[in-house]
Scaffold this active site. Sequence first.
Site, PDB file in Angstrom:
ATOM      1  N   ILE A   1       5.357  23.904  58.121  1.00  0.00           N
ATOM      2  CA  ILE A   1       6.488  24.162  59.013  1.00  0.00           C
ATOM      3  C   ILE A   1       6.486  23.165  60.170  1.00  0.00           C
ATOM      4  O   ILE A   1       7.521  22.576  60.509  1.00  0.00           O
ATOM      5  CB  ILE A   1       6.452  25.600  59.540  1.00  0.00           C
TER       6      ILE A   1
ATOM      7  N   THR B   1       8.561  30.456  66.958  1.00  0.00           N
ATOM      8  CA  THR B   1       9.067  30.962  65.681  1.00  0.00           C
ATOM      9  C   THR B   1       7.897  31.299  64.765  1.00  0.00           C
ATOM     10  O   THR B   1       8.062  31.376  63.553  1.00  0.00           O
ATOM     11  CB  THR B   1       9.981  29.926  64.996  1.00  0.00           C
ATOM     12  N   SER B   2       6.719  31.513  65.351  1.00  0.00           N
ATOM     13  CA  SER B   2       5.509  31.731  64.551  1.00  0.00           C
ATOM     14  C   SER B   2       5.066  33.189  64.579  1.00  0.00           C
ATOM     15  O   SER B   2       5.420  33.957  63.696  1.00  0.00           O
ATOM     16  CB  SER B   2       4.394  30.807  65.049  1.00  0.00           C
ATOM     17  N   ARG B   3       4.316  33.573  65.602  1.00  0.00           N
ATOM     18  CA  ARG B   3       3.812  34.938  65.723  1.00  0.00           C
ATOM     19  C   ARG B   3       3.850  35.365  67.185  1.00  0.00           C
ATOM     20  O   ARG B   3       3.453  34.609  68.083  1.00  0.00           O
ATOM     21  CB  ARG B   3       2.379  35.035  65.189  1.00  0.00           C
TER      22      ARG B   3
ATOM     23  N   GLU C   1       7.524  44.667  67.367  1.00  0.00           N
ATOM     24  CA  GLU C   1       8.777  44.340  66.707  1.00  0.00           C
ATOM     25  C   GLU C   1       9.394  45.584  66.081  1.00  0.00           C
ATOM     26  O   GLU C   1       8.730  46.226  65.239  1.00  0.00           O
ATOM     27  CB  GLU C   1       8.554  43.254  65.647  1.00  0.00           C
TER      28      GLU C   1
ATOM     29  N   HIS D   1      13.043  37.987  64.377  1.00  0.00           N
ATOM     30  CA  HIS D   1      12.043  37.540  63.394  1.00  0.00           C
ATOM     31  C   HIS D   1      12.737  37.085  62.102  1.00  0.00           C
ATOM     32  O   HIS D   1      12.428  37.547  61.008  1.00  0.00           O
ATOM     33  CB  HIS D   1      11.031  38.648  63.089  1.00  0.00           C
TER      34      HIS D   1
END
Length: 324
Positions: free
Chosen positions: A156, A230-232, A261, A280
């Site tokens: 990514i 945009t990962s964790r 979340e 997400h």
Amino acid sequence: MPTVAVTGDHFHYREQEYFGLLTKAGYEVRFIDPVKNNLNKPDVLLEQLAGCDAVMCSTEPYPAAFLDNCSVRVLSRLGVGFDSIDLEAATRNNIVVCRTPGILHESAAEQTLAFLFAISRNVIERDRQVREGHWKRTCWPRLAGQTLGLLGLGLIGRCVAEKALALGMKVIAYDPVAAPHDQIELVTLDRLWSDSDIVSLHAPCTPETANIINHVTLQRMKQGVVLINTSRGGLVDEAALAAALQSGQVLAAGLDVFHDEPPKPDNPLLKLDNVILAPHMAGMDLESERAMATMSAENIMALHSGQWPAANIVNPEVQATWKW
């Protein structure tokens, strides 16, 4: 034949290819409603997945309290991150954990760029101003020429880098295991923080990276830095980020992921105008959604037929003792 549970409601469509693959092979597919059922609670998860042999799982947590007591033999993650699964407990209980690599990098990179453009061109605020009758023409710096710092240079991260380079940006990255790249300078963490105009996160959440964005590291960054995640969600201390956004140390942030979340209503990040949020979805577009679901189902079918899709399995040490 085995029963396969599907927890992500955005995959609850019988028209999708994966559903046809499983049902034609004789598998029972059970849709688990994550809105009606609070899958964040181990007892609820255990109740909802009772009798299931495999799970095409989303981002809901799979703690030891569930894994020590369930009948599941395979957790086939729809995506590449597996930090929501207690891998040690899964391995201890001879549960295979799979993922779907090589699919969502284009989508995640596009979402990263969407955040970059939305922030650098102040898209949301300008739209709001025009709708309210305000004709305010304030310029912001262009992206070309700015330094994009990537935390993580896997598939990514490299995809993001290629797109950023095409925009005329300078790209630097920190990744202790990354291979050299002609146009990307690999730097220390200290240099990543100090030299980046924009910091974009593309690393897994591990004990080493948890809350790596915190009060200390944010103060090491340039005044007015932009942060993209945009990962964790676990990579970011959300209280520290909210304070830095309010003080102006961080100009703006684009966040696709959160500690909880969906985020709780009292999360301070929800109240800030200089934050752009998404649910997400970075790794998901129509193409990646279909491909992830298909590969996730194929992982399960391969294991049931006695095959071992090694490239997709994250706890290979269970192979010697695992059985369906």
